[in-house]
Motif scaffolding. Structure first.
Motif, PDB file in Angstrom:
ATOM      1  N   SER A  10       0.854  -1.182   0.000  1.00  0.00           N
ATOM      2  CA  SER A  10       0.000   0.000   0.000  1.00  0.00           C
ATOM      3  C   SER A  10       0.885   1.224   0.000  1.00  0.00           C
ATOM      4  O   SER A  10       1.549   1.512   0.971  1.00  0.00           O
ATOM      5  N   PHE A  11       0.876   1.939  -1.135  1.00  0.00           N
ATOM      6  CA  PHE A  11       1.761   3.102  -1.202  1.00  0.00           C
ATOM      7  C   PHE A  11       1.154   4.250  -1.983  1.00  0.00           C
ATOM      8  O   PHE A  11       1.836   5.188  -2.365  1.00  0.00           O
ATOM      9  N   LEU A  12      -0.122   4.215  -2.277  1.00  0.00           N
ATOM     10  CA  LEU A  12      -0.710   5.256  -3.103  1.00  0.00           C
ATOM     11  C   LEU A  12      -0.774   6.564  -2.344  1.00  0.00           C
ATOM     12  O   LEU A  12      -1.146   6.616  -1.180  1.00  0.00           O
ATOM     13  N   ALA A 174      -1.980  -0.843 -11.391  1.00  0.00           N
ATOM     14  CA  ALA A 174      -3.048  -1.726 -10.922  1.00  0.00           C
ATOM     15  C   ALA A 174      -3.789  -1.129  -9.732  1.00  0.00           C
ATOM     16  O   ALA A 174      -5.019  -1.182  -9.658  1.00  0.00           O
ATOM     17  N   GLN A 175      -3.049  -0.534  -8.809  1.00  0.00           N
ATOM     18  CA  GLN A 175      -3.699   0.018  -7.618  1.00  0.00           C
ATOM     19  C   GLN A 175      -4.399   1.331  -7.903  1.00  0.00           C
ATOM     20  O   GLN A 175      -5.348   1.694  -7.202  1.00  0.00           O
ATOM     21  N   PRO A 179      -8.386   0.619  -6.696  1.00  0.00           N
ATOM     22  CA  PRO A 179      -7.860   0.947  -5.363  1.00  0.00           C
ATOM     23  C   PRO A 179      -8.545   0.205  -4.226  1.00  0.00           C
ATOM     24  O   PRO A 179      -8.014   0.171  -3.113  1.00  0.00           O
ATOM     25  N   ASN A 180      -9.699  -0.376  -4.476  1.00  0.00           N
ATOM     26  CA  ASN A 180     -10.454  -1.019  -3.398  1.00  0.00           C
ATOM     27  C   ASN A 180     -10.364  -2.538  -3.424  1.00  0.00           C
ATOM     28  O   ASN A 180     -11.091  -3.216  -2.691  1.00  0.00           O
ATOM     29  N   GLU A 181      -9.498  -3.084  -4.272  1.00  0.00           N
ATOM     30  CA  GLU A 181      -9.420  -4.540  -4.395  1.00  0.00           C
ATOM     31  C   GLU A 181      -8.256  -5.161  -3.638  1.00  0.00           C
ATOM     32  O   GLU A 181      -8.073  -6.373  -3.664  1.00  0.00           O
ATOM     33  N   GLY A 182      -7.456  -4.345  -2.968  1.00  0.00           N
ATOM     34  CA  GLY A 182      -6.339  -4.882  -2.199  1.00  0.00           C
ATOM     35  C   GLY A 182      -5.320  -5.606  -3.054  1.00  0.00           C
ATOM     36  O   GLY A 182      -4.751  -6.620  -2.630  1.00  0.00           O
ATOM     37  N   LEU A 183      -5.050  -5.096  -4.256  1.00  0.00           N
ATOM     38  CA  LEU A 183      -4.124  -5.763  -5.167  1.00  0.00           C
ATOM     39  C   LEU A 183      -2.709  -5.699  -4.627  1.00  0.00           C
ATOM     40  O   LEU A 183      -2.281  -4.703  -4.048  1.00  0.00           O
ATOM     41  N   ASN A 184      -1.962  -6.787  -4.835  1.00  0.00           N
ATOM     42  CA  ASN A 184      -0.581  -6.866  -4.378  1.00  0.00           C
ATOM     43  C   ASN A 184       0.133  -7.903  -5.225  1.00  0.00           C
ATOM     44  O   ASN A 184      -0.426  -8.415  -6.198  1.00  0.00           O
ATOM     45  N   GLY A 185       1.349  -8.233  -4.851  1.00  0.00           N
ATOM     46  CA  GLY A 185       2.137  -9.146  -5.657  1.00  0.00           C
ATOM     47  C   GLY A 185       1.549 -10.532  -5.809  1.00  0.00           C
ATOM     48  O   GLY A 185       1.886 -11.265  -6.737  1.00  0.00           O
ATOM     49  N   ASN A 186       0.651 -10.906  -4.921  1.00  0.00           N
ATOM     50  CA  ASN A 186       0.048 -12.230  -4.977  1.00  0.00           C
ATOM     51  C   ASN A 186      -1.405 -12.189  -5.427  1.00  0.00           C
ATOM     52  O   ASN A 186      -2.072 -13.208  -5.484  1.00  0.00           O
ATOM     53  N   LYS A 187      -1.904 -10.998  -5.734  1.00  0.00           N
ATOM     54  CA  LYS A 187      -3.302 -10.863  -6.098  1.00  0.00           C
ATOM     55  C   LYS A 187      -3.461  -9.850  -7.215  1.00  0.00           C
ATOM     56  O   LYS A 187      -3.226  -8.650  -7.021  1.00  0.00           O
ATOM     57  N   GLY A 188      -3.868 -10.311  -8.383  1.00  0.00           N
ATOM     58  CA  GLY A 188      -4.148  -9.430  -9.498  1.00  0.00           C
ATOM     59  C   GLY A 188      -5.644  -9.267  -9.691  1.00  0.00           C
ATOM     60  O   GLY A 188      -6.460  -9.844  -8.968  1.00  0.00           O
ATOM     61  N   HIS A 189      -6.013  -8.467 -10.670  1.00  0.00           N
ATOM     62  CA  HIS A 189      -7.413  -8.264 -11.037  1.00  0.00           C
ATOM     63  C   HIS A 189      -7.751  -9.289 -12.106  1.00  0.00           C
ATOM     64  O   HIS A 189      -7.231  -9.240 -13.225  1.00  0.00           O
ATOM     65  N   GLU A 190      -8.636 -10.232 -11.802  1.00  0.00           N
ATOM     66  CA  GLU A 190      -8.857 -11.373 -12.674  1.00  0.00           C
ATOM     67  C   GLU A 190      -9.932 -11.162 -13.733  1.00  0.00           C
ATOM     68  O   GLU A 190      -9.965 -11.886 -14.726  1.00  0.00           O
TER      69      GLU A 190
END
Length: 362
Positions: A10-12, A174-175, A179-190
């Motif tokens: 989280s760095f936005l 991606a973020q 911004p509300n999907e909690g995307l990170n290195g282990n979770k993309g937008h599918e």
């Protein structure tokens, strides 16, 4: 690369802007999502999305653009953390560089590699599909995601270790998109609902002066892409994008909103008036530019006095009032073209501690 880290990044920064999707781009988005591509780059239409689904390719059936398309679908958005910071050092599947670092270092960009945590970039091409003959490295890529428009650059390609995966973007992009999907290195937008629209031609390359490559936050870099992104979208696709910053008010005529260039009042939306070549509000709210050569007024970037309008002089790379006039904007500014006197729509358009007042950085 789609990463294995399970730690949420989280760095936005605050004041992130998302841009309104113009009507004709929205129509194109809808048509691609509900139709099929007629011509694929390299004849390859069976690339993988990284989730076990095939049938994707980079479509070349529309002039001036290349876009990712599936069978009645668009792309997904997996996460790339390659480049300078490894998304805060959290990735176990990371490369220290991006695909076009040689251009960044040799062409005066001022950085050694992209930073996925800061720079919005799209990942285009695969191990078996080189797009460099079709798109120029670091070309502008418009991304329609989550009912909004964001700009990015073509900054990386997928290697052979990823089985020709498509639909990938830097974590900062991606973020910003989701911004509300909690995307990170282990979770993309599918979901397959992202349009990656890359522009062809050398004029679509985001050059050293077309963005703030030394930006310190994702929002700073995105804001710095806005002007160039709008110009390429207009030139290549016939669209301009109205500002979505609520401080600028509403505008029903895209491309003719406050801050747009004009010749007469008829060139400006609604009650806006054309003053000194700029659309602005009546009653003294128009940017106070008195300059006969729009785009070369006080605050514009320059290389010599010939780049500046009227009696302005080029000082420190910025068009300024002539010596002795006492009205020069500061000659030292870390974001050339966004110094005192430059036109703006929000505080984020102005360098350093400058603020946007009545459409002018002050």
């Amino acid at each position: 690369m789609f990463l294995q880290s399970t730690i949420v990044i989280s760095f936005l920064a605050a004041h992130v802007l998302a841009w309104t999707v113009p009507a004709n781009l929205q129509t194109f988005y809808n048509n691609v999502k509900n139709g099929g591509c007629k011509s694929y780059a390299g004849g390859k239409s069976n690339l993988n999305d990284g989730q076990g689904h095939s049938g994707f390719g980079f479509c070349t059936d529309t002039a001036n653009v290349v876009y990712l398309s599936g069978k009645n679908s668009l792309g997904d958005m997996d996460i790339d953390c390659d480049g300078a910071s490894n998304c805060g050092g959290l990735s176990g599947d990371w490369q220290a560089g991006t695909s076009f670092d040689d251009i960044l270092t040799s062409k005066g960009y001022g950085i050694q590699t992209l930073d996925a945590s800061i720079h919005q970039f799209s990942v285009l091409g695969t191990c078996n599909l080189n797009l460099q003959g079709t798109i120029s490295p670091l070309a502008l890529v418009a991304v329609v995601c989550n009912n909004q428009l964001l700009y990015s650059v073509w900054g990386d390609t997928n290697g052979c270790d990823d089985n020709n995966f498509t639909g990938e973007a830097s974590i900062s992009l991606a973020q910003l998109c989701f911004p509300n999907e909690g995307l990170n290195g282990n979770k993309g937008h599918e979901a397959h609902d992202v349009l990656y629209l890359a522009f062809t031609g050398s004029d679509a390359v985001v050059g050293p002066s077309n963005a703030n490559w030394k930006a310190r936050s994702p929002s700073d870099f995105q804001n710095s892409l806005k002007s160039f992104g709008d110009s390429i979208l207009t030139k290549k696709f016939g669209s301009t994008v109205p500002p979505s910053d609520p401080g600028t008010g509403t505008c029903s005529w895209v491309g003719h909103c406050a801050g747009a260039s004009c010749s007469t009042h008829n060139d400006c939306d609604g009650d806006l008036e054309c003053k000194s070549g700029i659309c602005g509000g009546s009653g003294g709210t128009t940017p106070p530019q008195t300059c006969s050569w729009v785009g070369h007024c006080a605050g514009a970037s320059c290389k010599s006095n010939d780049d500046c309008s009227d009696d302005l002089e080029c000082k420190g790379g910025v068009c300024s009032a002539s010596s002795g006039g006492g009205t020069s904007p500061p000659a030292t500014c870390s974001w050339v073209g966004h110094c005192a006197g430059a036109s703006c729509r929000s505080h984020d358009d102005c360098s350093d501690d400058l603020e946007c007042r009545n459409g002018i950085c002050t």
